[in-house]
Motif scaffolding. Structure first.
Motif, short mmCIF file in Angstrom:
data_model
loop_
_atom_site.label_atom_id
_atom_site.label_comp_id
_atom_site.label_asym_id
_atom_site.label_seq_id
_atom_site.Cartn_x
_atom_site.Cartn_y
_atom_site.Cartn_z
N GLY A 58 31.06 26.54 3.11
CA GLY A 58 31.39 25.75 4.51
C GLY A 58 30.43 25.97 5.64
N ARG A 59 29.34 26.66 5.53
CA ARG A 59 28.41 26.94 6.65
C ARG A 59 27.47 25.69 6.84
N ARG A 60 27.10 25.61 7.97
CA ARG A 60 26.00 24.57 8.33
C ARG A 60 24.84 25.03 8.24
N VAL A 61 23.87 24.37 7.34
CA VAL A 61 22.41 25.12 7.38
C VAL A 61 21.78 23.95 7.61
N THR A 62 20.17 24.10 8.03
CA THR A 62 19.52 23.22 8.40
C THR A 62 18.27 23.28 7.57
N GLY A 63 17.40 22.25 7.31
CA GLY A 63 16.21 21.98 6.54
C GLY A 63 15.29 21.04 6.96
N HIS A 64 14.11 21.03 6.80
CA HIS A 64 13.31 19.95 7.21
C HIS A 64 13.00 18.99 5.94
N VAL A 65 13.40 17.78 6.02
CA VAL A 65 13.30 16.93 4.96
C VAL A 65 12.26 15.77 4.99
N PHE A 66 11.57 15.30 4.08
CA PHE A 66 10.77 14.31 3.97
C PHE A 66 11.06 13.36 3.17
N MET A 67 11.31 11.88 3.67
CA MET A 67 11.60 10.82 2.91
C MET A 67 10.25 9.98 2.27
N PRO A 68 10.13 10.18 0.99
CA PRO A 68 9.06 9.13 0.60
C PRO A 68 9.23 7.63 1.09
N ASP A 69 8.27 6.83 0.75
CA ASP A 69 8.30 5.28 1.13
C ASP A 69 9.07 4.77 0.18
N ASP A 70 9.61 3.33 0.26
CA ASP A 70 10.33 2.73 -0.92
C ASP A 70 9.56 2.44 -1.89
N THR A 71 8.21 2.84 -1.84
CA THR A 71 7.54 2.52 -3.13
C THR A 71 8.19 3.34 -4.26
N PHE A 72 8.60 4.76 -4.02
CA PHE A 72 9.12 5.63 -4.81
C PHE A 72 10.60 5.50 -4.72
N ALA A 73 11.13 4.77 -5.52
CA ALA A 73 12.61 4.69 -5.69
C ALA A 73 12.93 4.42 -7.27
N PRO A 74 13.81 5.54 -7.61
CA PRO A 74 14.10 6.85 -6.98
C PRO A 74 13.09 7.81 -7.05
N ALA A 75 13.13 8.81 -6.15
CA ALA A 75 12.13 9.80 -6.30
C ALA A 75 12.70 11.27 -6.85
N ALA A 76 11.69 11.82 -7.61
CA ALA A 76 12.22 13.29 -7.82
C ALA A 76 12.19 14.08 -6.74
N SER A 77 12.81 15.08 -6.59
CA SER A 77 12.95 15.80 -5.45
C SER A 77 12.24 17.19 -5.52
N VAL A 78 11.90 17.90 -4.62
CA VAL A 78 11.32 19.11 -4.55
C VAL A 78 11.94 20.06 -3.34
N LEU A 79 12.15 21.33 -3.73
CA LEU A 79 12.53 22.17 -2.81
C LEU A 79 11.21 23.14 -2.37
N VAL A 80 11.02 23.10 -1.03
CA VAL A 80 9.74 24.01 -0.67
C VAL A 80 10.46 25.34 -0.02
N VAL A 81 10.30 26.46 -0.78
CA VAL A 81 10.97 27.80 -0.34
C VAL A 81 9.99 28.38 0.50
N HIS A 82 10.10 28.81 1.77
CA HIS A 82 9.10 29.74 2.26
C HIS A 82 9.13 30.98 1.94
N ASP A 83 8.12 31.74 2.71
CA ASP A 83 8.07 33.15 2.53
C ASP A 83 8.51 33.91 3.67
N ASP A 84 7.88 35.01 4.01
CA ASP A 84 8.48 36.00 5.29
C ASP A 84 8.28 35.04 6.66
#
Length: 199
Positions: free
Chosen positions: A44-70
């Motif tokens: 139930g927590r609200r969290v944020t992230g930065h999302v990039f949407m590929p263009d319509d050429t890639f439909a459907p698209a596999a997803s990648v989570l990019v996890v930061h370091d320190d």
């Protein structure tokens, strides 16, 4: 040093990583398809992230989570997230610090951090632009948190860029998930001794 499991999904993800790293940092800075997004976690927590949407050429698209370091979700990580996305992936860089001043990833509260990562993975898999496949690129200590999260939310492939490998979650991950591991020269001492265990 690189350890590679030869599977098509992993090679595609690893190839996108290599292309993004090789590109000049000033080129193709995140544009209109890159934006901050929030979601509500399983707790139930609200969290944020930065999302990039590929263009319509890639439909459907596999997803990648990019996890930061320190360093957190800094400008260079947002650029990297977008560069991976331009190769046809729906990408998200979640903010594990939740907008607060960055301590170190090892100091984060486990329940909240795993809730954040697991919820973003499920968000990506369920997104209408997603194919349902989810890979991960994780940097430094972010890879440890991601390995733990993958115990309850399976992923399809993972690229680990540096970082410690001592957590027992990596043994489970290596047994169930294609991995591509990049170690820089300073990492190759203690971490190299772990590679036989993960092979």
């Amino acid at each position: 040093m690189t350890v590679m499991v030869s599977r098509r999904s992993l090679l595609t993800l690893g190839g996108a990583l290599a292309l993004a790293v090789a590109a000049p940092a000033a080129a193709h800075f995140p544009g209109k398809r890159s934006r901050p997004v929030s979601t509500r976690t399983d707790l139930g927590r609200r969290v944020t992230g930065h999302v990039f949407m590929p263009d319509d050429t890639f439909a459907p698209a596999a997803s990648v989570l990019v996890v930061h370091d320190d360093g957190g979700v800094v400008a260079s990580l947002r650029w990297f997230n977008a560069e991976i996305g331009r190769h046809g992936f729906l990408t998200t860089a979640p903010d594990l610090y939740e907008g607060q001043p960055a301590p170190r990833l090892t100091a984060l509260e486990p329940t909240r951090t795993l809730d954040t990562l697991g919820s973003w993975l499920r968000w990506q898999k369920a997104h209408f632009r997603s194919s349902g496949k989810a890979g991960v690129i994780a940097f430094g200590a972010g890879a440890t948190w991601m390995a733990r999260a993958a115990l309850t939310t399976p992923i399809d492939a993972m690229v680990i860029y540096g970082g410690p490998l001592a957590d027992p979650a990596f043994e489970h991950l290596a047994a169930t998930t294609p991995l591509l591991l990049h170690l820089s020269t300073p990492d190759q001492g203690e971490e190299s001794s772990r590679l036989q265990d993960l092979d």
